[in-house]
Design an enzyme around this catalytic site. Structure first.
Site, PDB file in Angstrom:
ATOM      1  N   HIS A  37      -3.619  39.309  57.475  1.00 46.83           N
ATOM      2  CA  HIS A  37      -2.904  39.512  56.213  1.00 46.83           C
ATOM      3  C   HIS A  37      -2.864  38.218  55.405  1.00 46.83           C
ATOM      4  CE1 HIS A  37       0.294  37.921  58.769  1.00 46.83           C
ATOM      5  NE2 HIS A  37       1.094  37.772  57.717  1.00 46.83           N
ATOM      6  N   HIS A  39      -0.665  35.929  54.260  1.00 45.79           N
ATOM      7  CA  HIS A  39       0.220  34.759  54.273  1.00 45.79           C
ATOM      8  C   HIS A  39      -0.541  33.481  54.629  1.00 45.79           C
ATOM      9  CE1 HIS A  39       3.962  37.519  54.759  1.00 45.79           C
ATOM     10  NE2 HIS A  39       3.682  37.264  53.485  1.00 45.79           N
ATOM     11  N   ASP A  41       0.065  30.910  56.347  1.00 46.47           N
ATOM     12  CA  ASP A  41       0.016  30.450  57.748  1.00 46.47           C
ATOM     13  C   ASP A  41      -0.990  31.248  58.580  1.00 46.47           C
ATOM     14  OD1 ASP A  41       1.772  32.610  57.466  1.00 46.47           O
ATOM     15  OD2 ASP A  41       3.044  32.004  59.135  1.00 46.47           O
ATOM     16  N   HIS A  93       5.004  44.591  57.712  1.00 54.91           N
ATOM     17  CA  HIS A  93       5.262  43.179  57.403  1.00 54.91           C
ATOM     18  C   HIS A  93       4.748  42.919  55.982  1.00 54.91           C
ATOM     19  CE1 HIS A  93       5.499  38.843  57.880  1.00 54.91           C
ATOM     20  NE2 HIS A  93       4.211  38.731  57.689  1.00 54.91           N
ATOM     21  N   ASP A 119       1.360  39.568  62.367  1.00 54.45           N
ATOM     22  CA  ASP A 119       2.822  39.517  62.289  1.00 54.45           C
ATOM     23  C   ASP A 119       3.445  40.914  62.336  1.00 54.45           C
ATOM     24  OD1 ASP A 119       2.552  36.811  62.053  1.00 54.45           O
ATOM     25  OD2 ASP A 119       3.250  36.669  59.978  1.00 54.45           O
ATOM     26  N   HIS A 157       2.349  34.519  66.386  1.00 49.26           N
ATOM     27  CA  HIS A 157       3.327  33.427  66.507  1.00 49.26           C
ATOM     28  C   HIS A 157       4.028  33.450  67.861  1.00 49.26           C
ATOM     29  CE1 HIS A 157       3.022  32.383  62.260  1.00 49.26           C
ATOM     30  NE2 HIS A 157       3.139  33.660  61.961  1.00 49.26           N
TER      31      HIS A 157
HETATM   32 ZN   LIG Z   1       3.078  36.898  57.704  1.00 45.29          ZN
END
Ligand SMILES: [Zn+2]
Length: 244
Positions: A37, A39, A41, A93, A119, A157
């Protein structure tokens, strides 16, 4: 990252330098990048990695500006070396979020599929709702939860310990949680990851996969769940976690 000793595949490179370091240390060539996705990070390392990448960058078609050169969508299949991945749309998310489900090695089904779920699902937790809806996230998690017990889950994560603290607040009577927390504390104490996890572990400890358990329902009812239905329980848990 996964590799076979010579070729590597990287998922969601939020930074380039740790990837480059690992490739150099292990003498690997970077053959493909998968992106779940948008984002930063999960994407910020793409640009720098392009110079050493010898293959495609797969990800949501809305992310071509972030460097995705092989847009993929629900139902597509990706072959990277001996591995075959199914592309699943797992919104919640974020709307465009994808998960990559690897179930074949050298054209043969493997007993324990490997899932890169970004995520969407974490160990003992799940992603926050950015532009997705609780119902989408719940559906995505339920879909992932239907994979075989021994499925290896690779979230993006290492949030396990803080998620476990929340899980224990939801289900203080769940003895599997305290045992697993001790196991994870030992791992983190030795600077080892708690990931990947398995679906069988998550079914025992992840409150977001346990919204039909009586203790989870009553905890959610005390934190704003309007009724005992799955969606109401899940929505209340997710909102509670945001302020935990
Ligand atoms: Zn994310």
């Amino acid at each position: 990252m996964i590799h076979n000793g010579s070729d590597a595949l990287v998922v969601d490179p939020g930074q380039a330098s740790p990837v480059i370091q690992a490739l150099q240390q292990l003498g690997l060539k970077l053959r493909a990048i998968l992106v779940t996705h948008r984002h930063p990070d999960h994407t910020a390392g793409i640009d720098e990695l392009k110079s050493i990448l010898t293959g495609p960058i797969y990800g949501p078609d809305s992310l071509t500006s972030a460097g995705i050169d092989h847009p993929v969508k629900e139902g597509d299949q990706i072959a990277v070396g001996p591995l075959t991945f199914d592309v699943w749309q797992t919104p919640g998310h974020t709307q465009e979020h994808l998960s990559f489900v690897c179930y074949k090695f050298l054209a043969k089904n493997i007993e324990a599929p490997l899932v890169f779920c970004g995520d969407t699902l974490f160990s003992a937790g799940c992603g926050r709702l950015f532009d997705g809806h609780p119902e989408s996230l719940l559906n995505s998690l339920e879909r992932l939860a239907q994979l075989p017990e021994q499925t290896k889950i690779c979230p993006a994560h290492e949030y396990t310990l803080s998620n476990l603290a929340f899980a224990e607040a939801v289900e203080p009577g769940n003895s599997a949680l305290s045992t697993y927390r001790q196991h994870c504390l030992n791992l983190r104490g030795r600077n080892m990851p708690t990931l990947p996890t398995t679906l069988s572990i998550e079914r025992q400890i992840n409150p977001f996969l346990r919204s039909t358990e009586p203790d989870v329902i009553s905890a959610a009812r005390e934190h704003g769940a309007t009724d005992e239905q799955l969606l109401a329980v899940f929505t209340a848990l997710r909102a509670w976690k945001n302020i935990f």
